[in-house]
Design a protein around this motif. Sequence first.
Motif, PDB file in Angstrom:
ATOM      1  N   ALA A   1       0.841  -1.197   0.000  1.00 39.00           N
ATOM      2  CA  ALA A   1       0.000   0.000   0.000  1.00 39.00           C
ATOM      3  C   ALA A   1       0.878   1.251   0.000  1.00 39.00           C
ATOM      4  O   ALA A   1       1.866   1.332   0.724  1.00 39.00           O
ATOM      5  N   LEU A   2       0.485   2.233  -0.820  1.00 37.89           N
ATOM      6  CA  LEU A   2       1.269   3.463  -0.932  1.00 37.89           C
ATOM      7  C   LEU A   2       0.363   4.625  -1.303  1.00 37.89           C
ATOM      8  O   LEU A   2      -0.395   4.555  -2.264  1.00 37.89           O
ATOM      9  N   ASP A   3       0.477   5.702  -0.523  1.00 33.79           N
ATOM     10  CA  ASP A   3      -0.196   6.963  -0.837  1.00 33.79           C
ATOM     11  C   ASP A   3       0.885   8.031  -0.916  1.00 33.79           C
ATOM     12  O   ASP A   3       1.411   8.468   0.113  1.00 33.79           O
ATOM     13  N   LEU A   4       1.219   8.459  -2.118  1.00 38.23           N
ATOM     14  CA  LEU A   4       2.312   9.413  -2.300  1.00 38.23           C
ATOM     15  C   LEU A   4       2.009  10.789  -1.713  1.00 38.23           C
ATOM     16  O   LEU A   4       2.913  11.600  -1.542  1.00 38.23           O
ATOM     17  N   ALA A   5       0.761  11.055  -1.397  1.00 40.93           N
ATOM     18  CA  ALA A   5       0.412  12.325  -0.764  1.00 40.93           C
ATOM     19  C   ALA A   5       0.758  12.326   0.720  1.00 40.93           C
ATOM     20  O   ALA A   5       0.723  13.376   1.363  1.00 40.93           O
TER      21      ALA A   5
ATOM     22  N   THR B   1      -6.625  21.905  -6.390  1.00 39.09           N
ATOM     23  CA  THR B   1      -6.277  20.914  -7.405  1.00 39.09           C
ATOM     24  C   THR B   1      -4.795  20.998  -7.742  1.00 39.09           C
ATOM     25  O   THR B   1      -4.106  19.975  -7.855  1.00 39.09           O
ATOM     26  N   TRP B   2      -4.309  22.226  -7.921  1.00 43.42           N
ATOM     27  CA  TRP B   2      -2.878  22.423  -8.204  1.00 43.42           C
ATOM     28  C   TRP B   2      -2.023  21.763  -7.114  1.00 43.42           C
ATOM     29  O   TRP B   2      -1.081  21.013  -7.413  1.00 43.42           O
ATOM     30  N   ASP B   3      -2.342  22.029  -5.862  1.00 49.56           N
ATOM     31  CA  ASP B   3      -1.558  21.494  -4.751  1.00 49.56           C
ATOM     32  C   ASP B   3      -1.622  19.970  -4.697  1.00 49.56           C
ATOM     33  O   ASP B   3      -0.609  19.307  -4.428  1.00 49.56           O
ATOM     34  N   ALA B   4      -2.792  19.403  -4.960  1.00 50.21           N
ATOM     35  CA  ALA B   4      -2.937  17.948  -4.926  1.00 50.21           C
ATOM     36  C   ALA B   4      -2.067  17.289  -5.987  1.00 50.21           C
ATOM     37  O   ALA B   4      -1.390  16.288  -5.724  1.00 50.21           O
TER      38      ALA B   4
ATOM     39  N   ASN C   1       1.661  17.704  -5.025  1.00 50.93           N
ATOM     40  CA  ASN C   1       2.030  16.881  -3.873  1.00 50.93           C
ATOM     41  C   ASN C   1       2.312  15.437  -4.268  1.00 50.93           C
ATOM     42  O   ASN C   1       3.248  14.815  -3.753  1.00 50.93           O
ATOM     43  N   VAL C   2       1.513  14.900  -5.173  1.00 50.38           N
ATOM     44  CA  VAL C   2       1.713  13.518  -5.599  1.00 50.38           C
ATOM     45  C   VAL C   2       2.807  13.419  -6.660  1.00 50.38           C
ATOM     46  O   VAL C   2       3.769  12.649  -6.522  1.00 50.38           O
ATOM     47  N   ASN C   3       2.678  14.213  -7.723  1.00 57.64           N
ATOM     48  CA  ASN C   3       3.544  14.032  -8.888  1.00 57.64           C
ATOM     49  C   ASN C   3       4.972  14.507  -8.679  1.00 57.64           C
ATOM     50  O   ASN C   3       5.915  13.928  -9.231  1.00 57.64           O
TER      51      ASN C   3
ATOM     52  N   SER D   1       3.618  19.838 -13.471  1.00 59.54           N
ATOM     53  CA  SER D   1       4.225  18.842 -12.586  1.00 59.54           C
ATOM     54  C   SER D   1       5.220  17.968 -13.340  1.00 59.54           C
ATOM     55  O   SER D   1       6.287  17.627 -12.817  1.00 59.54           O
ATOM     56  N   LYS D   2       4.902  17.616 -14.578  1.00 61.46           N
ATOM     57  CA  LYS D   2       5.809  16.767 -15.352  1.00 61.46           C
ATOM     58  C   LYS D   2       7.039  17.553 -15.823  1.00 61.46           C
ATOM     59  O   LYS D   2       8.132  17.009 -15.947  1.00 61.46           O
ATOM     60  N   GLY D   3       6.862  18.864 -16.071  1.00 60.68           N
ATOM     61  CA  GLY D   3       8.021  19.693 -16.347  1.00 60.68           C
ATOM     62  C   GLY D   3       8.944  19.743 -15.152  1.00 60.68           C
ATOM     63  O   GLY D   3      10.176  19.715 -15.279  1.00 60.68           O
ATOM     64  N   ALA D   4       8.349  19.813 -13.957  1.00 58.65           N
ATOM     65  CA  ALA D   4       9.142  19.806 -12.724  1.00 58.65           C
ATOM     66  C   ALA D   4       9.872  18.484 -12.550  1.00 58.65           C
ATOM     67  O   ALA D   4      11.031  18.450 -12.098  1.00 58.65           O
TER      68      ALA D   4
END
Length: 251
Positions: free
Chosen positions: A62-66, A109-112, A115-117, A161-164
Amino acid sequence: MRDALKGRRVLVTGGARGLGAAFVTALAKQGARVAFGDVLHAEGEALARSLREAGHDAHFIALDLADPSSIEACVAASVQTLGGIDGLINNAAITNSGGKSAEELTPATWDAVMNVNVRGAWLMSVACLPHLAKSGRGSIVNIASDTALWGAPKLLAYVASKGAVIAMTRSLAREFGGRNVTVNAIAPGLTEVEATAYVPAERHEYYLKGRALTRAQVPDDVNGPVLFLLSDAARFVTGQLLPVNGGFAMN
């Protein structure tokens, strides 16, 4: 490349379905020992069970990246299960902003998404670093997206996020290189998986017509480059971005 990853201990995030499940399955069939994490528990357990029944070494965690504590727990469980970590695939990501313009996007939404990606990939990389360094052949493969190369509209948080992730790959490669750990990124194009089922048909058609290789992209198209970057054949490759999109966006 056959047996190039035999016995290699690899942790995959977001491995329960889609591209992540394709990576897990390809690694297992190559003889790697695989641990994979996801928030989709039922799907993850089913995939692990199916692979083990076929004689492969695969384990769902189990994994929650947030949640930073979940990341630490996943890495600890992976090390306990596999005896160490030789490779990490930072694949897990959420979209959430699909179809919304920059004006419609909310800070929540931006923060979510970030936080994950982004934060999740950073924390996972740092948590795995001691084990990757101890391995002597540690490799990280970050799954970015070619949307960050051409600026897909109405997908701002995900694209940013993908650019980051691409920028982070280069910085981590320099920081981790002294410990003999490579860090590279793959930028897939629009791939036919469950997670892209929501994408409008016109976007699929836009990709199809814009590729140098004019066919749909499938998970197997991405497996080979990822497996290569995890192998000893790529030990002197680090800090690089490899677009895998049939020539839609060229680096």
